[in-house]
Design a protein around this motif. Structure first.
Motif, PDB file in Angstrom:
ATOM      1  N   ALA A 258       0.779  -1.028   0.051  1.00 29.54           N
ATOM      2  CA  ALA A 258       0.017  -0.047   0.081  1.00 29.54           C
ATOM      3  C   ALA A 258       1.046   1.270   0.050  1.00 29.54           C
ATOM      4  O   ALA A 258       2.053   1.252   0.294  1.00 29.54           O
ATOM      5  N   TRP A 309      -3.998   5.562   3.067  1.00 32.37           N
ATOM      6  CA  TRP A 309      -3.520   4.186   2.471  1.00 32.37           C
ATOM      7  C   TRP A 309      -4.219   3.936   1.232  1.00 32.37           C
ATOM      8  O   TRP A 309      -5.760   3.806   1.365  1.00 32.37           O
ATOM      9  N   GLY A 311      -4.005   0.718  -2.107  1.00 33.22           N
ATOM     10  CA  GLY A 311      -3.340  -0.416  -2.476  1.00 33.22           C
ATOM     11  C   GLY A 311      -2.574  -0.175  -3.544  1.00 33.22           C
ATOM     12  O   GLY A 311      -2.709   0.732  -4.418  1.00 33.22           O
TER      13      GLY A 311
END
Length: 332
Positions: A258, A309, A311
């Motif tokens: 991430a 955050w 991916g």
């Protein structure tokens, strides 16, 4: 029968020679290029043995230690001292004044004989014990070995240290936390700064991310920096930086990664500029902290945008349940 007594002067000379040889052997065991010593002085020779103070070694005549609180410009900074500089190499010492083991990174500038900057060299000493000193050497010889040395010089540009227990580990064995957290080199344009924080699950269990990393800004002396607004997202600073992704819950499975983006401007107006070279980051509120060095030059803006955050694909690695093999690939 009369026994002949040895002359006192001869006994004294032999005793002095034996003591000197023993002392030299002890020093040779403690010192050397790259060795860790406590309170050692002098420069190391080409084979790692010390040279006498004031004599010319392979890296030139040892430089005198700084006296008083004033550090010579470019020669000493924050526990790092250039000990000797010669035509083809230089020696320096790194001392850890902190109360815990530290990873110390030193950025040097190599200069020509006329003082023009040639390039920079970065060295890192890891897990340096409190109060310990490590000696290292830098090659100053030309990259083109057919050219003779021209008397290159060296100066210290900056020194950064982080507790070894909180140092980023982008490679090597998986940290005990099961997470790798590190910062990239970032981008800068027209006063806008963007740095990515990268997180990778190298453990064996999934980790849940929900929202933003937790940050604490630190100054060059590792003291907290106050008066800076930590914004959720980067829209107030600039759009299109990647810091505007809405927060979402992510189940970060083993091998997945991430990214969170930091964005700021270094505009300077009224007041004193704020610099925070260190950022102590927790990926989740209960995660172990990692101290990064994104070199936040916030000017007088007083704001730092923190992205959520999201991916991140690429560089997926299998769970590191065992240390890597000597070749660098995961063992097993």
């Amino acid at each position: 029968m009369r026994q002949f007594e040895k002359h006192p002067a001869l006994l004294t000379a032999r005793r002095s020679a034996a003591l000197a040889a023993a002392a030299a052997a002890a020093v040779a065991l403690l010192t050397g290029c790259g060795s860790r010593v406590a309170g050692a002085t002098g420069a190391a020779g080409a084979d790692g043995t010390p040279t006498a103070s004031g004599t010319v070694g392979p890296c030139g005549t040892p430089l005198p230690s700084p006296t008083g609180a004033q550090e010579p410009s470019g020669l000493a900074q924050r526990g790092v001292r250039i000990a000797a500089v010669g035509p083809v190499c230089a020696e320096y010492e790194v001392t850890n004044p902190d109360a815990e083991p530290s990873d110390v990174t030193v950025v040097f500038s190599r200069l020509s004989a006329t003082g023009a900057a040639l390039d920079t060299v970065t060295h890192t000493v890891t897990a340096l014990a409190p109060g310990a000193t490590e000696k290292r050497r830098i090659d100053l010889s030309p990259s083109d070995r057919t050219r003779p040395a021209t008397g290159a010089q060296l100066k210290i540009v900056k020194v950064r240290s982080v507790p070894s227990a909180e140092a980023p580990q982008p490679g090597g064995p998986c940290p005990a936390s099961g997470l790798r957290l590190y910062a990239d080199e970032g981008d800068a344009a027209m006063g806008l700064r963007v740095v990515g924080l990268h997180l990778r699950n190298c453990g064996t269990a999934a980790v849940t991310l929900d929202g933003y990393p937790t940050l604490q800004l630190l100054d060059v002396d590792h003291r907290p920096v106050d008066g800076v607004r930590l914004l959720s997202g980067g829209a107030e600073i600039a759009t299109g930086t990647g810091a505007d992704t809405p927060p979402q819950k992510i189940a970060l499975r083993p091998g997945e990664g991430a990214r969170a983006t930091l964005v700021w401007r270094n505009t300077t107006g009224d007041g004193a500029p704020v610099n925070a070279p260190y950022v102590r980051v927790r990926a989740t509120p209960d995660a172990a902290p990692v101290t990064l060095t994104p070199e936040l030059d916030l000017g007088t803006t007083g704001r730092l945008g923190i992205g959520a955050w999201a991916g991140e694909a690429g560089d997926a690695r299998p769970p590191a349940t065992t240390p890597p093999s000597p070749s660098g690939a995961p063992a097993g």
